[in-house]
Enzyme design. Sequence first.
Site, PDB file in Angstrom:
ATOM      1  CB  ILE A  48      32.029  -9.123  83.221  1.00  0.00           C
ATOM      2  CG1 ILE A  48      31.932  -9.057  81.756  1.00  0.00           C
ATOM      3  CG2 ILE A  48      32.201 -10.216  83.754  1.00  0.00           C
ATOM      4  CD1 ILE A  48      33.134  -9.475  81.024  1.00  0.00           C
ATOM      5  N   PRO A  49      30.234  -7.967  86.201  1.00  0.00           N
ATOM      6  CG  PRO A  49      27.937  -7.755  87.093  1.00  0.00           C
ATOM      7  CD  PRO A  49      28.794  -7.972  85.766  1.00  0.00           C
ATOM      8  CG  HIS A  50      34.454  -9.349  88.639  1.00  0.00           C
ATOM      9  ND1 HIS A  50      34.477  -8.382  87.602  1.00  0.00           N
ATOM     10  CD2 HIS A  50      35.745  -9.010  89.161  1.00  0.00           C
ATOM     11  CE1 HIS A  50      35.429  -7.457  87.536  1.00  0.00           C
ATOM     12  NE2 HIS A  50      36.280  -7.906  88.466  1.00  0.00           N
ATOM     13  CB  CYS A  51      32.271  -9.601  94.199  1.00  0.00           C
ATOM     14  SG  CYS A  51      30.930 -10.852  94.668  1.00  0.00           S
TER      15      CYS A  51
END
Length: 173
Positions: free
Chosen positions: A67-70
């Site tokens: 779950i990559p997030h930024c």
Amino acid sequence: MKLMEVLRRECVAAGLVLADKRAALEAIAKLAAQAPALAGVDASTVADALAKREEVGTTGFGKGIAIPHCRIEGVKEFVVGLASVPGGVDFESTDRKPVRLIVFIVGPADGSTAHIKLLSAISRVLSTAGAVDEMVAAGSVEALGESFLRHSREDTEAPRDASRHLFQIFVQD
């Protein structure tokens, strides 16, 4: 906020083949950049923000999920997307297993509470028995998106003013 409101159909990809984590981040950055909510934000800005977040610690949480997030300055709305990678990709996951499903979030720099609620809602969707396998097996963008939404809980937070009613139904045979 509902997952169905922030999942962007143009940010869904099924059956990707990715060489490594960097290629995965670049692919999802390109998907994210297609969202009208990110107008004026190019794919390289999203890829850099995702990579910077990965430096803090991997978002490959195990069980074939990342779950990559930024959060990015100037972004006003949340963008959620997903991609299936049936052959898997090394994402430096905590369990060291390849990632087969990537769900990503790009959000406003000042939306930390909503960001955490979205992460939590996505985690609940992905912890539903059989959900990840079903999504990875989806043969089209439409099937992947529908599978994700079908497994989602409607709201990331309970409405404050919603009244609740309890009733019982007895079926007698």
